[in-house]
Write a protein that holds these residues in place. Structure first.
Motif, PDB file in Angstrom:
ATOM      1  N   ILE A   1       0.811  -1.216   0.000  1.00 27.53           N
ATOM      2  CA  ILE A   1       0.000   0.000   0.000  1.00 27.53           C
ATOM      3  C   ILE A   1       0.843   1.264   0.000  1.00 27.53           C
ATOM      4  N   ASP A   2       2.166   1.110   0.013  1.00 29.39           N
ATOM      5  CA  ASP A   2       3.037   2.279  -0.107  1.00 29.39           C
ATOM      6  C   ASP A   2       2.907   2.835  -1.518  1.00 29.39           C
ATOM      7  N   PRO A   3       3.056   4.145  -1.676  1.00 28.59           N
ATOM      8  CA  PRO A   3       2.973   4.711  -3.034  1.00 28.59           C
ATOM      9  C   PRO A   3       4.017   4.085  -3.954  1.00 28.59           C
ATOM     10  N   HIS A   4       3.571   3.634  -5.110  1.00 29.73           N
ATOM     11  CA  HIS A   4       4.460   3.082  -6.119  1.00 29.73           C
ATOM     12  C   HIS A   4       3.744   3.064  -7.459  1.00 29.73           C
ATOM     13  N   HIS A   5       4.499   2.862  -8.506  1.00 29.29           N
ATOM     14  CA  HIS A   5       3.969   2.806  -9.857  1.00 29.29           C
ATOM     15  C   HIS A   5       4.021   1.353 -10.336  1.00 29.29           C
ATOM     16  N   HIS A   6       3.548   1.119 -11.569  1.00 31.51           N
ATOM     17  CA  HIS A   6       3.528  -0.238 -12.107  1.00 31.51           C
ATOM     18  C   HIS A   6       4.051  -0.286 -13.536  1.00 31.51           C
ATOM     19  N   PHE A   7       4.649  -1.423 -13.862  1.00 28.79           N
ATOM     20  CA  PHE A   7       5.076  -1.745 -15.217  1.00 28.79           C
ATOM     21  C   PHE A   7       4.351  -3.027 -15.604  1.00 28.79           C
ATOM     22  N   GLN A   8       3.775  -3.059 -16.811  1.00 29.13           N
ATOM     23  CA  GLN A   8       3.123  -4.276 -17.287  1.00 29.13           C
ATOM     24  C   GLN A   8       3.718  -4.658 -18.629  1.00 29.13           C
TER      25      GLN A   8
END
Length: 141
Positions: A87-94
């Protein structure tokens, strides 16, 4: 192993949730994963050694965990809701080839300049999802 179980129980209780076997199992499963599973994938994983949880029970457990802020929904593709215990702020790569999803640390991407948005828009939070690339297993040579 018992310390992890005790920590999960304490966390659920601290958030005011009743500790049920299904809720415990769903949260434990998500804490051990980084693949951002769907509810169906969680249900299948929990039931791999024999039926223990219904799809409806998994959904209600996910909703309860989300409502108290222990997990979050991740919407990376239309119509598919995935879940994340980070739940910490982070982004995603798919990955565009295999669909694998990977977290990108918040500080690995430059801050965006929201001053360029039209007047009247106020951004309170954001998250970036990087599509259109390949993971190291699928990257063309």
């Amino acid at each position: 192993m018992q310390q992890q179980a005790d920590k999960i129980i304490q966390t659920l209780k601290a958030k005011g949730l009743r500790v049920t076997p299904q809720r415990f199992a769903v949260y434990e499963d998500l804490l051990a994963r980084s693949d951002h599973p769907t509810a169906e994938q969680i249900t299948n994983h929990l039931n791999q050694d024999g039926p223990t949880s219904s799809q409806a029970t998994v959904y209600s457990s996910l909703q309860a965990l989300r409502e108290v802020g222990l997990i979050r929904e991740v919407l990376l593709e239309e119509g598919v809701c995935r879940y994340d215990a980070n739940i910490d702020p982070h982004h995603h790569f798919q990955c565009q080839s295999c669909g694998a999803i990977e977290d990108i640390a918040w500080d690995q991407l430059q801050d965006l300049d929201f001053k360029a948005l039209r007047p009247g828009l106020q951004v309170t939070h954001y998250e970036i999802t990087v599509h259109g690339g390949y993971c190291n297993r699928c990257r063309p040579e």
